[in-house]
Design an enzyme around this catalytic site. Structure first.
Site, PDB file in Angstrom:
ATOM      1  N   ASN A 199      39.982  45.973  43.658  1.00  0.00           N
ATOM      2  CA  ASN A 199      40.982  44.926  43.828  1.00  0.00           C
ATOM      3  C   ASN A 199      42.281  45.570  44.336  1.00  0.00           C
ATOM      4  O   ASN A 199      42.987  46.242  43.600  1.00  0.00           O
ATOM      5  CB  ASN A 199      41.201  44.216  42.491  1.00  0.00           C
ATOM      6  CG  ASN A 199      42.168  43.050  42.595  1.00  0.00           C
ATOM      7  OD1 ASN A 199      43.177  43.117  43.291  1.00  0.00           O
ATOM      8  ND2 ASN A 199      41.857  41.983  41.881  1.00  0.00           N
ATOM      9  N   HIS A 200      42.585  45.341  45.616  1.00  0.00           N
ATOM     10  CA  HIS A 200      43.727  46.001  46.247  1.00  0.00           C
ATOM     11  C   HIS A 200      45.069  45.531  45.684  1.00  0.00           C
ATOM     12  O   HIS A 200      46.036  46.290  45.667  1.00  0.00           O
ATOM     13  CB  HIS A 200      43.677  45.825  47.765  1.00  0.00           C
ATOM     14  CG  HIS A 200      42.506  46.521  48.376  1.00  0.00           C
ATOM     15  ND1 HIS A 200      42.406  47.892  48.448  1.00  0.00           N
ATOM     16  CD2 HIS A 200      41.352  46.042  48.907  1.00  0.00           C
ATOM     17  CE1 HIS A 200      41.252  48.226  49.010  1.00  0.00           C
ATOM     18  NE2 HIS A 200      40.593  47.126  49.290  1.00  0.00           N
ATOM     19  N   LYS A 201      45.134  44.298  45.212  1.00  0.00           N
ATOM     20  CA  LYS A 201      46.395  43.816  44.637  1.00  0.00           C
ATOM     21  C   LYS A 201      46.658  44.481  43.286  1.00  0.00           C
ATOM     22  O   LYS A 201      47.791  44.826  42.967  1.00  0.00           O
ATOM     23  CB  LYS A 201      46.384  42.299  44.530  1.00  0.00           C
ATOM     24  CG  LYS A 201      46.443  41.649  45.913  1.00  0.00           C
ATOM     25  CD  LYS A 201      46.681  40.171  45.861  1.00  0.00           C
ATOM     26  CE  LYS A 201      46.794  39.628  47.279  1.00  0.00           C
ATOM     27  NZ  LYS A 201      47.062  38.207  47.304  1.00  0.00           N
ATOM     28  N   PHE A 250      47.949  36.870  42.456  1.00  0.00           N
ATOM     29  CA  PHE A 250      46.519  36.588  42.531  1.00  0.00           C
ATOM     30  C   PHE A 250      46.023  36.095  41.175  1.00  0.00           C
ATOM     31  O   PHE A 250      46.775  35.999  40.221  1.00  0.00           O
ATOM     32  CB  PHE A 250      45.751  37.842  42.968  1.00  0.00           C
ATOM     33  CG  PHE A 250      45.857  38.998  42.001  1.00  0.00           C
ATOM     34  CD1 PHE A 250      44.872  39.240  41.067  1.00  0.00           C
ATOM     35  CD2 PHE A 250      46.956  39.844  42.027  1.00  0.00           C
ATOM     36  CE1 PHE A 250      44.970  40.299  40.182  1.00  0.00           C
ATOM     37  CE2 PHE A 250      47.066  40.909  41.147  1.00  0.00           C
ATOM     38  CZ  PHE A 250      46.066  41.137  40.222  1.00  0.00           C
ATOM     39  N   GLY A 251      44.735  35.768  41.107  1.00  0.00           N
ATOM     40  CA  GLY A 251      44.158  35.306  39.853  1.00  0.00           C
ATOM     41  C   GLY A 251      44.762  33.981  39.418  1.00  0.00           C
ATOM     42  O   GLY A 251      44.947  33.068  40.221  1.00  0.00           O
ATOM     43  N   LYS A 302      57.316  40.828  37.780  1.00  0.00           N
ATOM     44  CA  LYS A 302      56.062  40.602  37.064  1.00  0.00           C
ATOM     45  C   LYS A 302      55.640  41.853  36.297  1.00  0.00           C
ATOM     46  O   LYS A 302      55.268  41.778  35.117  1.00  0.00           O
ATOM     47  CB  LYS A 302      54.955  40.181  38.045  1.00  0.00           C
ATOM     48  CG  LYS A 302      53.619  39.968  37.350  1.00  0.00           C
ATOM     49  CD  LYS A 302      52.493  39.724  38.336  1.00  0.00           C
ATOM     50  CE  LYS A 302      51.162  39.732  37.607  1.00  0.00           C
ATOM     51  NZ  LYS A 302      50.018  39.690  38.509  1.00  0.00           N
ATOM     52  N   THR A 315      38.689  50.386  40.499  1.00  0.00           N
ATOM     53  CA  THR A 315      38.764  48.992  40.931  1.00  0.00           C
ATOM     54  C   THR A 315      38.616  48.917  42.442  1.00  0.00           C
ATOM     55  O   THR A 315      38.885  49.897  43.146  1.00  0.00           O
ATOM     56  CB  THR A 315      40.104  48.336  40.508  1.00  0.00           C
ATOM     57  OG1 THR A 315      40.053  46.941  40.823  1.00  0.00           O
ATOM     58  CG2 THR A 315      41.289  48.965  41.214  1.00  0.00           C
ATOM     59  N   ASP A 318      40.105  45.559  32.433  1.00  0.00           N
ATOM     60  CA  ASP A 318      39.561  44.218  32.527  1.00  0.00           C
ATOM     61  C   ASP A 318      40.606  43.304  31.917  1.00  0.00           C
ATOM     62  O   ASP A 318      41.248  43.656  30.923  1.00  0.00           O
ATOM     63  CB  ASP A 318      38.218  44.075  31.819  1.00  0.00           C
ATOM     64  CG  ASP A 318      37.470  42.810  32.259  1.00  0.00           C
ATOM     65  OD1 ASP A 318      37.734  42.314  33.376  1.00  0.00           O
ATOM     66  OD2 ASP A 318      36.630  42.311  31.486  1.00  0.00           O
ATOM     67  N   ASP A 372      47.779  33.578  38.261  1.00  0.00           N
ATOM     68  CA  ASP A 372      49.241  33.702  38.255  1.00  0.00           C
ATOM     69  C   ASP A 372      49.987  32.416  38.656  1.00  0.00           C
ATOM     70  O   ASP A 372      51.034  32.123  38.090  1.00  0.00           O
ATOM     71  CB  ASP A 372      49.688  34.869  39.128  1.00  0.00           C
ATOM     72  CG  ASP A 372      49.370  36.222  38.508  1.00  0.00           C
ATOM     73  OD1 ASP A 372      48.850  36.260  37.379  1.00  0.00           O
ATOM     74  OD2 ASP A 372      49.652  37.241  39.163  1.00  0.00           O
TER      75      ASP A 372
END
EC number: 3.6.1.66
Length: 192
Positions: free
Chosen positions: A10-12, A149-150, A172, A8, A69, A152
């Site tokens: 995506n750092h988060k 993120f996203g 979370k 990935t 994913d 959420d």
């Protein structure tokens, strides 16, 4: 300590998963293994996309790896955005635009049931393994929180009164779709 690449950029996501694998594996990024290319996600299922990314890394770099994913599946929207969650509002992949479109498409809907689903594909020694995590919940009418993120800020998991974006990362991860899938992955890895 064994090495494992998380396919990935995506750092988060990387931050979430690193905390869960701490002490078990040294987690490498795509950058760490010299992979500069954008990994394709053009399959029509979450499982297909996670498999496509993990297979690419294994095939080109011969390093044990896993890819995920994730999709938000909204019941009243017939499962949308689903596999198109990251680009639901367009190729710009804007979290803000995506959330606005979901909320717009749900205007006037009483049924706000939704679920997050994560599919993970692991390539370990060239063998493929898949894991899934699901969390059920509701879509809010307004955004709440800013720690994630996203989607959420508009998703409240069943049994809670806060969105994922209002929770700490630890809270979370304890209940999230990705957390559930990663725990299955970790249990599998520890048994090897």
């Amino acid at each position: 300590m064994k090495q494992l690449c998380f396919a990935t950029n995506n750092h988060k996501k990387l931050q979430e998963v690193s905390k869960m694998l701490k002490g078990s594996y040294h987690l490498l990024t795509l950058q760490d293994i010299g992979c500069q290319e954008e990994l394709a996600e053009d399959q029509d299922t979450l499982e297909g996309n996670s498999r496509q990314k993990a297979a690419y890394v294994w095939g080109n770099y011969q390093i044990d790896c896993f890819a995920d994913d994730t999709g938000l599946e909204v019941e009243a929207l017939y499962g949308e955005p689903g596999v198109y969650s990251a680009r639901y509002a367009g190729p710009q992949r804007s979290d803000t635009d995506n959330m606005q479109l979901v909320l717009q498409n749900l205007q006037g809907q009483q049924n706000r049931k939704a679920r997050f689903r994560t599919s993970i594909t692991l390539y370990l020694g060239g063998q493929e393994h898949q894991f899934e995590g699901i969390v059920e919940g509701q879509i809010t009418e307004l955004w709440n929180g800013d720690t994630s993120f996203g989607y959420d800020p508009i998703f409240i998991p069943d049994g809670y009164n806060q969105t994922f974006a209002q929770m700490s990362l630890q809270e979370k991860n304890a209940i999230s779709h990705r957390g559930r899938a990663i725990r299955k992955l970790v249990e599998f890895l520890k048994a090897q």
